[in-house]
Enzyme design. Structure first.
Site, PDB file in Angstrom:
ATOM      1  N   HIS A 164      62.583  25.103  25.405  1.00 48.44           N
ATOM      2  CA  HIS A 164      62.490  26.560  25.597  1.00 48.44           C
ATOM      3  C   HIS A 164      61.801  26.889  26.915  1.00 48.44           C
ATOM      4  O   HIS A 164      62.126  27.884  27.567  1.00 48.44           O
ATOM      5  CB  HIS A 164      61.731  27.200  24.428  1.00 48.44           C
ATOM      6  CG  HIS A 164      61.666  28.686  24.480  1.00 48.44           C
ATOM      7  ND1 HIS A 164      60.606  29.367  25.055  1.00 48.44           N
ATOM      8  CD2 HIS A 164      62.526  29.641  24.049  1.00 48.44           C
ATOM      9  CE1 HIS A 164      60.819  30.668  24.967  1.00 48.44           C
ATOM     10  NE2 HIS A 164      61.977  30.861  24.366  1.00 48.44           N
ATOM     11  N   CYS A 165      60.856  26.047  27.318  1.00 47.38           N
ATOM     12  CA  CYS A 165      60.067  26.313  28.536  1.00 47.38           C
ATOM     13  C   CYS A 165      60.884  26.179  29.821  1.00 47.38           C
ATOM     14  O   CYS A 165      60.563  26.822  30.822  1.00 47.38           O
ATOM     15  CB  CYS A 165      58.881  25.363  28.603  1.00 47.38           C
ATOM     16  SG  CYS A 165      57.798  25.395  27.172  1.00 47.38           S
ATOM     17  N   ILE A 166      61.918  25.338  29.809  1.00 46.24           N
ATOM     18  CA  ILE A 166      62.683  25.114  31.044  1.00 46.24           C
ATOM     19  C   ILE A 166      63.986  25.908  31.062  1.00 46.24           C
ATOM     20  O   ILE A 166      64.816  25.731  31.951  1.00 46.24           O
ATOM     21  CB  ILE A 166      62.994  23.616  31.264  1.00 46.24           C
ATOM     22  CG1 ILE A 166      63.816  23.044  30.112  1.00 46.24           C
ATOM     23  CG2 ILE A 166      61.719  22.833  31.457  1.00 46.24           C
ATOM     24  CD1 ILE A 166      64.354  21.652  30.379  1.00 46.24           C
TER      25      ILE A 166
END
Length: 272
Positions: free
Chosen positions: A259-261
């Protein structure tokens, strides 16, 4: 495919948050938060990536919505209907927003992403408060899978410090309602069995997944039993979508997850 220079590569944080006009669903905006390296950390470099909100909005052909709030995409989750999940240690972090109060943050979230109710969680996972952490991002703790349904990281092993954190998060959500007044349904998403790495307690979390058209891209941690259980829970939470696991340990080793990238974008604007 479009290219842009970056220093911090966590697109979920440095990129814009897309919003849709409720009166004209084809009108899409991109909220451009202020990014300061998760709280002006000495190790962070963000001069190039802080421009990505503007770049993405222009590339997508949508209206850019400028914000005065220091915030990251991983610091909020929404049900798409006006309910926001946030953690007290991110938007209220004095290194990010030294003069912020809950009321000021909520007013800015209402102006930019249409928040009608903000549910404040007390903290993030333990590892996220280390030197290279984000100080409590919600996107490894809890997320909406549909209106009034919340998926929560569940560390079941009492030997891990996040066992107590999971209990706190669940307690903060129990009895809550969404912006429409509906009681929240809480789904537990058990953590993998690994407790520690060479640097301390791991923050491996299946909550950190990406929702795409027809699919959910889930983290895999080399734990066959836990990975399969996570796919089952996610499949039930997202009916009609195929759940695909991707090895995520090298990403988490660098400070984040799938989700972060990534940063999801709705149809609309020039891409409708």
């Amino acid at each position: 495919v479009v290219e842009a220079p970056v220093d911090e590569f966590w697109m979920g944080d440095v990129g814009p948050t897309f919003v849709r006009d409720t009166e004209d669903p084809q009108r899409i905006g991109a909220v451009d938060w202020i990014f300061n390296g998760w709280g002006d950390n000495d190790w962070a470099q963000w001069e190039k990536s802080a421009e990505l909100g503007r770049f993405v909005a222009e590339s997508a052909g949508v209206e850019r919505v400028s914000s005065v709030l220091v915030n990251e995409g991983g610091g909020i989750h929404t049900d798409g209907e006006g309910t926001i999940l946030a953690t007290e240690t991110v938007q209220l972090d004095p290194r990010r927003n030294p003069y912020a109060t809950r009321e000021r943050v909520e007013a800015e979230l209402a102006r930019t992403v249409g928040a009608r109710k903000v549910i404040w969680l007390p903290q993030g996972l333990t590892r996220d408060y280390d030197e290279f952490g984000t100080n409590g991002h919600v996107d490894i703790v809890a997320t909406f899978t549909s209106p009034a349904t919340v998926l929560v990281h569940d560390q079941q092993n009492p030997e891990h410090p996040d066992h107590a954190v999971s209990a706190k998060i669940r307690q903060a959500l129990e009895g809550q309602t969404d912006a429409e007044g509906r009681p929240l349904r809480i789904l537990d998403l058990p953590a993998p069995s690994r407790l520690h790495d060479d640097f301390g307690p791991v923050d491996w979390s299946y909550v950190n997944h990406y929702v795409a058209n027809g699919a959910v891209i889930a983290c895999s941690f080399g734990d066959d039993v836990a990975d399969a259980r996570a796919r089952e829970v996610l499949g039930e939470a997202y009916p009609g979508r195929e759940v695909v696991s991707v090895e995520a340990r090298p990403i988490f080793d660098r400070g984040g997850g799938i989700h972060c990238i990534t940063q999801q974008q709705p149809a609309g604007g020039d891409l409708a």
